[in-house]
Motif scaffolding. Sequence first.
Motif, PDB file in Angstrom:
ATOM      1  N   UNK A   1      44.056  33.957  54.670  1.00 31.36           N
ATOM      2  CA  UNK A   1      42.898  32.951  55.265  1.00 31.36           C
ATOM      3  C   UNK A   1      41.840  33.839  55.969  1.00 31.36           C
ATOM      4  N   UNK A   2      42.109  34.960  56.457  1.00 29.16           N
ATOM      5  CA  UNK A   2      41.075  35.537  57.330  1.00 29.16           C
ATOM      6  C   UNK A   2      40.464  36.608  56.743  1.00 29.16           C
ATOM      7  N   UNK A   3      40.646  36.924  55.220  1.00 30.48           N
ATOM      8  CA  UNK A   3      39.850  38.238  54.402  1.00 30.48           C
ATOM      9  C   UNK A   3      38.972  37.368  53.415  1.00 30.48           C
ATOM     10  N   UNK A   4      37.787  38.048  53.435  1.00 31.42           N
ATOM     11  CA  UNK A   4      36.923  37.475  52.245  1.00 31.42           C
ATOM     12  C   UNK A   4      37.577  37.576  50.807  1.00 31.42           C
ATOM     13  N   UNK A   5      37.498  36.701  50.090  1.00 30.92           N
ATOM     14  CA  UNK A   5      38.089  36.583  48.843  1.00 30.92           C
ATOM     15  C   UNK A   5      37.080  36.956  47.729  1.00 30.92           C
ATOM     16  N   UNK A   6      37.345  37.942  47.183  1.00 33.68           N
ATOM     17  CA  UNK A   6      36.362  38.469  45.846  1.00 33.68           C
ATOM     18  C   UNK A   6      37.085  37.325  44.811  1.00 33.68           C
ATOM     19  N   UNK A   7      35.798  36.786  44.053  1.00 40.96           N
ATOM     20  CA  UNK A   7      36.150  35.942  43.103  1.00 40.96           C
ATOM     21  C   UNK A   7      35.345  36.226  41.760  1.00 40.96           C
ATOM     22  N   UNK A   8      35.921  36.333  40.707  1.00 45.94           N
ATOM     23  CA  UNK A   8      35.180  36.607  39.542  1.00 45.94           C
ATOM     24  C   UNK A   8      35.512  35.571  38.401  1.00 45.94           C
ATOM     25  N   UNK A   9      34.363  35.067  37.354  1.00 45.31           N
ATOM     26  CA  UNK A   9      35.104  34.219  36.277  1.00 45.31           C
ATOM     27  C   UNK A   9      34.212  34.527  34.946  1.00 45.31           C
ATOM     28  N   UNK A  10      34.706  34.237  33.893  1.00 45.69           N
ATOM     29  CA  UNK A  10      34.128  34.586  32.613  1.00 45.69           C
ATOM     30  C   UNK A  10      32.910  34.021  32.544  1.00 45.69           C
ATOM     31  N   UNK A  11      32.717  32.757  33.069  1.00 41.64           N
ATOM     32  CA  UNK A  11      31.174  32.329  32.961  1.00 41.64           C
ATOM     33  C   UNK A  11      31.143  31.739  34.352  1.00 41.64           C
ATOM     34  N   UNK A  12      29.660  31.029  34.588  1.00 39.11           N
ATOM     35  CA  UNK A  12      29.342  30.402  35.681  1.00 39.11           C
ATOM     36  C   UNK A  12      30.203  29.288  36.343  1.00 39.11           C
ATOM     37  N   UNK A  13      30.534  28.382  35.045  1.00 37.35           N
ATOM     38  CA  UNK A  13      31.225  27.196  35.499  1.00 37.35           C
ATOM     39  C   UNK A  13      32.581  27.522  36.036  1.00 37.35           C
ATOM     40  N   UNK A  14      33.249  28.604  35.408  1.00 37.92           N
ATOM     41  CA  UNK A  14      34.563  28.985  35.835  1.00 37.92           C
ATOM     42  C   UNK A  14      34.503  29.610  37.001  1.00 37.92           C
ATOM     43  N   UNK A  15      33.312  30.533  37.342  1.00 40.84           N
ATOM     44  CA  UNK A  15      33.204  31.213  38.925  1.00 40.84           C
ATOM     45  C   UNK A  15      32.953  30.194  39.842  1.00 40.84           C
ATOM     46  N   UNK A  16      32.425  29.211  39.684  1.00 40.29           N
ATOM     47  CA  UNK A  16      32.049  28.240  40.688  1.00 40.29           C
ATOM     48  C   UNK A  16      33.294  27.292  40.901  1.00 40.29           C
ATOM     49  N   UNK A  17      34.269  26.813  39.960  1.00 41.04           N
ATOM     50  CA  UNK A  17      35.198  26.305  40.220  1.00 41.04           C
ATOM     51  C   UNK A  17      36.498  27.073  40.932  1.00 41.04           C
TER      52      UNK A  17
END
Length: 460
Positions: free
Chosen positions: A170-186
């Motif tokens: 909960x306290x650590x910034x989470x790096x997130x990546x997706x194969x496209x913008x829609x996946x990344x946003x979700x």
Amino acid sequence: MNLYEKIVNREEKISLVGLGYVGMPIAVAFAKKADVIGFDVNKQKIELYKNGIDPTKEVGNEVIKNTTVDFTSDEARLREAKFHIVAVPTPVKDDHTPDLTPVESASRTLGRNLTKGSIVIFESTVYPGVTEDICVPILERESGLKCGVDFKVGYSPERINPGDKVHRLETIIKVVAGQDEQTLDTAAKVYELVVEAGVYKAASIKVAEAAKVIENSQRDINIAFMNELSIIFNKMDIDTKAVLEAAGTKWNFLNFSPGLVGGHCIGVDPYYLTYKAEQMGYHSQIILSGRKINDDMGKYVAESTVKKMIKANKQINGAKIAIFGVTFKENCPDVRNTKVVDVIKELEEYGVDVKVVDPQADKEDLWREYRINLCEIEDIKEMDAVIFAVPHDEFKAMQLEDVKMMFGPTGYVNLEAMNEVAATSEFDINIDRKDCVLMDLKGIFNRKEAEDTGFVYWRL
């Protein structure tokens, strides 16, 4: 209504594939906001969770008892979820090359049960390219579905620090990546449900994979530098800890200390990066040099122990040595890739009888992985040397007088029983400490006090 909204409204479920030190806390966190299926192939572990027992000690038994996570070892249950998080270990083989067996196996299992419209997020630490080049083809082959059309993938490297009660999911910034913008946003919106610190959207899956693997490589190199300094300063008869405390008064001096570098992250991740670099035709200079220093520290500690024992006129072959702490880090039951085992094996090569004490370690994992049995602290007596390898809180609470008794016939006696034992002829408070070798790897005890009272004292 999109997938994120369906998850929030509990119309779709989240699944966690792999319920270890990383996966289980994630499952518990998400269960507060959504319906979660917690899957693991280890049926025994699943039964423990169902019975309210937390073998990882990451969140505690009470939390496990009260969580709404639907724990299961039935892979078919994964079909009920649309957002899948894969959090399985990624170890290295004996030759230090990546062992992708767990993540490949998890991909096959998930692929057999993948449904259209799903998003799969991998959290396992890997080298750049594993998610898209290795995992995706497995998912497609097993499911018969097409990535980018029937399902999407993403990557969000785990940053959970086992045993750390401050730096949590909960306290650590989470790096997130997706194969496209829609996946990344979700994916970002789903993780924002539980990560209070927020998320960072990486430019691509490969960027996120690379970011994770260099985080631990950087830490590994810095600790290797400290270990090399320790070797140098010990030759100069200078106390490394005192040097670091003095240097640490400068505002930009990095706060690292020497030690045994094991575990499933720092001791492993650099090899993933250098392996990929070798495939691209580049041989690592700094990363592998640091890794070699850290890999050799167990042998260095054992040799230093033997040298101190010889100076104390101890017979090495047949000597009795107690090692306190065998987990890869303090206040954590995890024994995966622990470098304390290197110390034990090296000492046994000298014919030493090694006894291991660790109130935190997972006994079953320790036996299964290394064939090591734990001793009770009361069994530690008439030792020729004592090594404090891991600074568990229980060990930090000990006094030098406690350690002294481990060299005598009575052994360690808790303070409540001290007066009663002192009245017997077995207790000798005047044990000669001139031949009591105390190896305090992480500096639990005060060096001056130990030396002033006669201990043969050494630390990294």
